[in-house]
Design an enzyme around this catalytic site. Structure first.
Site, PDB file in Angstrom:
ATOM      1  N   HIS A   1     -39.104  39.589  63.940  1.00 50.92           N
ATOM      2  CA  HIS A   1     -38.724  38.278  63.429  1.00 50.92           C
ATOM      3  C   HIS A   1     -39.581  37.957  62.203  1.00 50.92           C
ATOM      4  CE1 HIS A   1     -39.750  33.858  63.492  1.00 50.92           C
ATOM      5  NE2 HIS A   1     -38.444  33.792  63.383  1.00 50.92           N
TER       6      HIS A   1
ATOM      7  N   LYS B   1     -28.278  34.214  58.381  1.00 53.12           N
ATOM      8  CA  LYS B   1     -28.729  33.060  59.151  1.00 53.12           C
ATOM      9  C   LYS B   1     -27.553  32.117  59.330  1.00 53.12           C
ATOM     10  CE  LYS B   1     -32.339  31.861  60.296  1.00 53.12           C
ATOM     11  NZ  LYS B   1     -32.999  32.030  61.624  1.00 53.12           N
TER      12      LYS B   1
END
Length: 441
Positions: free
Chosen positions: A337, A210
């Protein structure tokens, strides 16, 4: 020749009579909270607790089904209103369920807010409210028919679902709280250490970072450090759309031989299309394509290669099958996701991935970041080993509700005082100079 339908087993029927509907008699919406580490992202940092809502749907024959969705206050209001519309509906009629949810949302004035927290705010209102109910209906259908949800979605094409290790920059602890077992990860060495632990504990065979937290050159260094440590490991980075087109192209060129795909380098379809034309890396998204309305312009612009599907965005598992068909038609690839989730959502993700042949990348999950004791399902069914999860084959989702755990996590929700996710305000309470900006670099 006579044909037998599995629906015939629901109730006796005489020739010429229709199947008896299976009516919904009760729906309980319970907000829960579970501990969340201080994971950093482009809009701030995760708060000490993540919120979810648990849907428990019951039918007149005593069967119950489970769903899980977002737990923000505005979403709870919409869920409860929709639940009141679904009483007496038939769990085997998804068209009716969808229509009633949409009807409940016609007068949405006064609710305010998106209701799902996080940074993705362009999903379909109808679909994000429908999702938890759709999953609960499928759970009930599977239990009545004696088959797993993957069978209802067309049949399992795999016995195991692969997941990726989801790496985050993070602090050692929330302010004034004890450090967690993961420790800090604020530089390439910290990210590599985190990856080692992920691989040691779960056996992941793909890794995702991330990004969007530090300047791109620092995050490139982290990816290159991962490549040096794990030479054969598929790698990804997701800056959550905070790079300019120029930055995304520059990073894309630097990492073309390193990444398996580049996720959401920019926020818009138009910008991602420019990046895609300039680099050879596939572009993946869960931010610029999050509803069916987004697909035509993205396909026309040739902006993306991979849709990171999320049944919470796309209206549940039935409508995610529709997304899969569109993806096959237009030669798009799929993965999944993830947001902070509990076992009901994890089971739904696994059942959907098991029945979706076009999912050919390891899926994302936050599962390792959740404490084992923080869940509402009876433990022992879902576990990541060697980077994958065995698809449950018991009827329905394959998981059962732990009512005592549900009550405990609901009390935790009441005690924590958080009613909506707000990573930015939490970050500013710690670092008042933090600026929310997109693009940032």
């Amino acid at each position: 020749m006579s044909h037998f339908s599995p629906l015939d087993s629901i109730a006796p029927r005489s020739e010429g009579t229709a199947r008896c509907p299976v009516r919904i008699t009760d729906i309980q919406i319970t907000p829960v909270a579970f501990a969340d580490p201080p994971l950093l992202n482009s809009v701030g940092v995760h708060e000490p607790f993540a919120l979810r809502a648990v849907v428990v749907m019951r039918t007149e024959d005593g069967t119950y089904g489970l769903g899980e969705t977002y737990g923000d206050e505005a979403h709870l209001i919409r869920l409860r209103r929709a639940a009141s519309f679904l009483i007496d509906a038939d769990v085997f009629n998804p068209n009716q369920i969808s229509a009633l949810v949409s009807q409940s949302l016609v007068d949405d004035q006064g609710v305010g807010g998106h209701g799902t927290g996080g940074m993705v705010t362009t999903t379909s209102l109808d679909d994000r409210v429908l999702s938890g109910f759709d999953v609960a209906c499928l759970d009930i259908q599977g239990k009545i028919l004696g088959v797993p949800v993957s069978t209802l979605l067309g049949g399992a094409v795999r016995e195991k679902v692969d997941f990726s290790g989801y790496l985050f920059y993070k602090w050692a602890s929330h302010p004034e709280r004890d450090a967690d077992s993961w420790g800090a990860a604020l530089d390439p060495a910290g990210i590599v250490d985190q990856a080692r632990k992920m691989i040691r504990d779960y056996g992941f065979k793909a890794l995702k970072l991330k990004g969007g937290v530090f300047p791109p050159e620092q995050e490139v260094e982290a990816i290159l450090a991962l490549r040096q440590e794990f030479p054969q490991m598929p790698l990804r980075i997701d800056p959550n759309g905070v790079w300019t087109v120029e930055t995304a192209i520059q990073v894309g060129h630097q990492l073309e031989s390193v990444l398996e795909y580049l996720e959401d380098p920019c926020l818009s379809i138009v910008d991602n299309a420019q990046v895609r034309k300039a680099i050879t890396l596939p572009i993946a998204t869960n931010m610029c394509v999050v509803s069916f309305n987004d697909l035509p312009p993205a396909i026309a612009a040739e902006a993306i290669d991979v849709v990171l599907s999320d049944h919470h965005f796309w209206g549940g598992l039935n409508r995610s099958r529709l997304l899969s068909g569109i993806a096959e038609t237009f030669d798009l690839r799929l993965s999944m996701h993830s947001n902070s989730h509990l076992g009901i959502s994890f089971a739904a993700m696994i059942q959907l991935a098991a029945a979706t042949k076009s999912i050919d990348y390891a899926c994302d999950t936050h599962w390792p970041w959740k404490r084992p004791e923080d869940d509402v399902i009876v433990p022992g069914v879902l576990a990541i080993a060697d980077g994958s999860v065995n698809v449950p084959t018991a009827p329905g989702l394959g998981v059962e509700l732990d009512e005592a755990a549900l009550a405990r996590l609901h009390q935790q929700y009441l005690d924590c005082g958080i009613t909506r996710r707000d990573d930015t305000s939490y970050m500013r309470s710690i670092n008042p100079s933090f600026e929310l900006k997109s693009p940032r670099w």
